[in-house]
Structure formats: structure tokens, C-alpha cells
Design a protein around this motif. Structure first.
Motif, PDB file in Angstrom:
ATOM      1  N   VAL A 178       0.855  -1.188   0.000  1.00 42.34           N
ATOM      2  CA  VAL A 178       0.000   0.000   0.000  1.00 42.34           C
ATOM      3  C   VAL A 178       0.891   1.238   0.000  1.00 42.34           C
ATOM      4  O   VAL A 178       1.830   1.322   0.796  1.00 42.34           O
ATOM      5  N   ASP A 190      -0.066  -2.324  -4.855  1.00 40.02           N
ATOM      6  CA  ASP A 190      -1.358  -2.999  -4.985  1.00 40.02           C
ATOM      7  C   ASP A 190      -2.520  -2.034  -4.791  1.00 40.02           C
ATOM      8  O   ASP A 190      -3.545  -2.152  -5.458  1.00 40.02           O
ATOM      9  N   LEU A 191      -2.376  -1.112  -3.851  1.00 40.94           N
ATOM     10  CA  LEU A 191      -3.408  -0.099  -3.613  1.00 40.94           C
ATOM     11  C   LEU A 191      -2.709   1.189  -3.209  1.00 40.94           C
ATOM     12  O   LEU A 191      -1.814   1.176  -2.369  1.00 40.94           O
ATOM     13  N   TYR A 232      -4.887   1.354 -13.174  1.00 45.47           N
ATOM     14  CA  TYR A 232      -5.582   1.453 -11.894  1.00 45.47           C
ATOM     15  C   TYR A 232      -6.935   2.128 -12.091  1.00 45.47           C
ATOM     16  O   TYR A 232      -7.094   2.969 -12.972  1.00 45.47           O
ATOM     17  N   VAL A 234      -6.874   1.257  -7.379  1.00 45.25           N
ATOM     18  CA  VAL A 234      -6.826  -0.198  -7.302  1.00 45.25           C
ATOM     19  C   VAL A 234      -6.837  -0.761  -8.719  1.00 45.25           C
ATOM     20  O   VAL A 234      -7.483  -0.206  -9.608  1.00 45.25           O
ATOM     21  N   ARG A 235      -6.145  -1.848  -8.926  1.00 46.05           N
ATOM     22  CA  ARG A 235      -6.156  -2.485 -10.246  1.00 46.05           C
ATOM     23  C   ARG A 235      -7.578  -2.954 -10.588  1.00 46.05           C
ATOM     24  O   ARG A 235      -8.305  -3.426  -9.709  1.00 46.05           O
ATOM     25  N   ALA A 276      -8.427  -6.463  -9.310  1.00 48.21           N
ATOM     26  CA  ALA A 276      -7.939  -6.566  -7.931  1.00 48.21           C
ATOM     27  C   ALA A 276      -8.306  -7.908  -7.311  1.00 48.21           C
ATOM     28  O   ALA A 276      -9.382  -8.467  -7.549  1.00 48.21           O
ATOM     29  N   GLU A 310      -6.950  -6.629  -1.926  1.00 49.23           N
ATOM     30  CA  GLU A 310      -7.184  -5.244  -2.325  1.00 49.23           C
ATOM     31  C   GLU A 310      -8.656  -4.882  -2.220  1.00 49.23           C
ATOM     32  O   GLU A 310      -9.022  -3.794  -1.754  1.00 49.23           O
ATOM     33  N   THR A 311      -9.519  -5.820  -2.641  1.00 47.77           N
ATOM     34  CA  THR A 311     -10.962  -5.575  -2.598  1.00 47.77           C
ATOM     35  C   THR A 311     -11.445  -5.391  -1.162  1.00 47.77           C
ATOM     36  O   THR A 311     -12.239  -4.494  -0.864  1.00 47.77           O
ATOM     37  N   LEU A 357     -10.178  -2.016   0.248  1.00 47.92           N
ATOM     38  CA  LEU A 357     -10.964  -0.914  -0.294  1.00 47.92           C
ATOM     39  C   LEU A 357     -12.294  -0.795   0.443  1.00 47.92           C
ATOM     40  O   LEU A 357     -12.730   0.315   0.791  1.00 47.92           O
TER      41      LEU A 357
END
Length: 307
Positions: free
Chosen positions: A95, A143-144, A156, A270-271, A274, A278-279, A282
Motif C-alpha cells: 500500500v 497494490d493499492l 488502476y 486499485v487495479r 484486484a 485489495e478488494t 478498499l
């Protein structure tokens, strides 16, 4: 070539020697040496040069290692995703927080994430230099990211969390300023300013604020951390302008919002594909309390460009 060879090469580059790399990997030194020789033979290049201080990546080695790092991280994410269905998510989540954004919200979100996935390792760093943050994003390392302003949605996807308002920090001797509900920026023109590193996102915001308001105050010091700027301003060295979330506990009484208001949206980048970590993070970030000022920002908000 194999991911194991990639990992060995990355370990040698980080440690500077085969011996130290073997110790960090918990394998025998001959195994590392053999894998590196095999990798160089397959590639047809020399990845490392021997110097008096240890092994140093060659120019082609540095180029190879950049892509090798992306491949290793992608493999770790894939492995973690595969295990997530069994609630065994592990691996590493990286992060990046720009300008100290989310200082108050990130700890709660990460605590919730750890309760959900106790085996997941999370690495968080504050990146003041937007160019470096962009480089990491393009390499797939982040990743985020918590960033100020919009991001181009190819690598992203941006999710607006709230709006970060900036406040001026002044020492107790500025009682006349702190007595106001809002401090006019022009009232600060004759004050010495504590600013940030020239290539930092924070100083980019400050440059635009000063320019847009026709101000050219004296700079008394430059620092790399918002916490340092807040402490120095509180001790009377000068005034500074920082995001509200960057104000240290116990210093709130020395801050005031400014007029005209300075505010930027806080966006979670975020990708699009994700994974579960990551999800989940978020979602936990969305559950935190984020201010919504109703102001809009342009210019300095475009700090992480992933397009």
C-alpha cells in the motif's frame, strides 16, 4: 528460467552477495550460485559484476531485475488469490499513501483487514515523490494507492473516498491568526514558511497555492515529513500547510483551514482485476470516516498518472 531463479537473482541484488542471499533464502550457497549461473546461461547475459564491495547488477541486469520483480509479485498475488477461497490468504500486499493521505483512516482499515486475513503481510509506505510513485505503479509494485486527485484508468481504477482539506499550522505566538475561523492566505505573506522537498507532491500543491494567490513568502526550512513540519511550526519556526489528516494528535488547536480553501479529493487507486486482499481493504477504507467538503480540485490533484 523459473520463478525460483528470479527470486534468487532478486535476493542477490538486494544482499550484494551470494552468501548473504543464501542466508536470507535459507538455502545452501552453492544452490544460489548454480541457479544464478544457469539463469545467466539461459539469458546469454551477465547479470552481476563482481566489485570490491560485492556483487552489483550490470546495466542489463538492472533492466532484467525490474521485470523479474514484477513477475515474482504477480506470482505471489496469484498464489494468494488461489488460497483465498479457503480463507488462507497470505502473501504480501503493498500500500502506498501519497502525501500522508489516510493517516487517520488507514490504521482502522488495516486492523480490519488483518482480522479477515491474519496471515497476510502488509507493507505500507509514504511516497512523497510523485514520479517515484508512478514508477512503482507502472512496475506493478503497488497494490493499492491512496492518492490526491484522479488517476487514468488503464492500470488502476480510482475510487473516491472523500476530500482532504489543507490547514495552516502556526505556533502559539500567532494567537491573532488562530482566533479566526479561517486564516486568509494573504495574512501569511510576511510569515516564514516551512516547506517540503522540491520534488514532493506536497510542495507541488504549495507552489500552486502560493502562485494562484500571488504570494512569494520566504522559506525558512524544507523537510521531507509532514510530522516534522507540524512540530516545527508549532515551535514557532514558521508556518506550514498540510493535509488535515497529517496533523499530529495534540496539535489540532494550532491549525486553521485557510481562505480561499485548499482541498483535494482522496482516491483509492486499485487495479481493475484486484484480488481479494485489495478488494477487502478498499471496502474497509470506505467504512472509515472521510470528510466531504464539497469543493473540487484541479491541477495539483493529478499526482499519480498511470496512463
Amino acid at each position: 528460467m523459473s520463478l525460483r531463479q528470479f527470486e534468487y537473482a532478486l535476493a542477490v541484488a538486494e544482499a550484494g552477495s551470494v552468501t548473504a542471499a543464501a542466508e536470507s533464502l535459507h538455502v545452501a550457497q552453492p544452490s544460489v550460485s548454480q541457479q544464478i549461473r544457469s539463469l545467466e546461461r539461459d539469458l546469454g547475459v551477465v547479470l552481476f559484476a563482481r566489485t570490491p564491495t560485492g556483487l552489483v547488477p550490470t546495466a542489463v541486469g538492472r533492466a532484467f531485475l525490474r521485470d523479474a520483480e514484477v513477475a515474482v509479485r504477480a506470482a505471489r498475488r496469484a498464489r494468494a488469490t488461489a488460497r483465498a477461497g479457503a480463507e488462507e490468504l497470505d502473501g504480501e500486499l503493498v500500500v502506498a499513501a501519497q502525501m500522508g493521505l489516510g493517516t487517520r483512516q488507514l490504521p482502522g482499515a488495516l486492523s480490519a483487514l488483518r482480522r479477515r486475513f491474519p496471515r497476510l503481510e502488509v507493507t505500507v509506505f509514504e511516497e512523497a515523490n510523485p514520479a517515484e510513485l508512478e514508477r512503482l505503479a507502472r512496475r506493478g509494485v503497488v497494490d493499492l494507492g491512496l492518492m490526491a486527485g484522479p488517476c487514468k484508468e488503464d492500470l488502476y481504477t480510482g475510487h473516491h473516498l472523500g476530500d482532504e482539506e489543507f490547514v495552516v499550522v502556526a505556533g502559539p505566538e500567532h494567537a491573532h491568526l488562530l482566533a479566526e475561523e479561517r486564516v486568509g492566505l494573504r495574512a501569511l505573506e510576511r510569515e516564514p514558511w516551512i516547506r517540503f522537498d522540491h520534488d514532493s507532491a506536497l510542495d507541488g500543491v504549495l507552489r500552486e497555492v502560493l502562485r494562484d494567490n500571488g504570494l512569494a513568502p520566504a522559506t525558512v526550512a524544507r523537510v521531507s515529513q509532514t510530522a516534522t513540519a507540524v512540530r516545527w511550526a508549532a515551535h514557532g519556526l514558521g508556518v506550514t500547510l498540510v493535509p488535515t489528516s497529517a496533523v499530529l494528535p495534540g496539535f489540532e488547536h494550532l491549525t486553521r483551514p485557510v481562505s480561499p480553501a485548499v482541498t483535494l479529493p482522496t482516491v483509492a487507486a486499485v487495479r481493475p482485476d484486484a484480488g481479494p486482499a485489495e478488494t477487502a481493504l478498499l471496502e474497509f477504507l470506505r467504512q472509515e470516516t472521510w470528510p466531504h467538503t464539497g469543493f473540487s480540485a484541479s491541477g495539483p490533484g493529478r499526482l499519480l498518472t498511470t496512463g
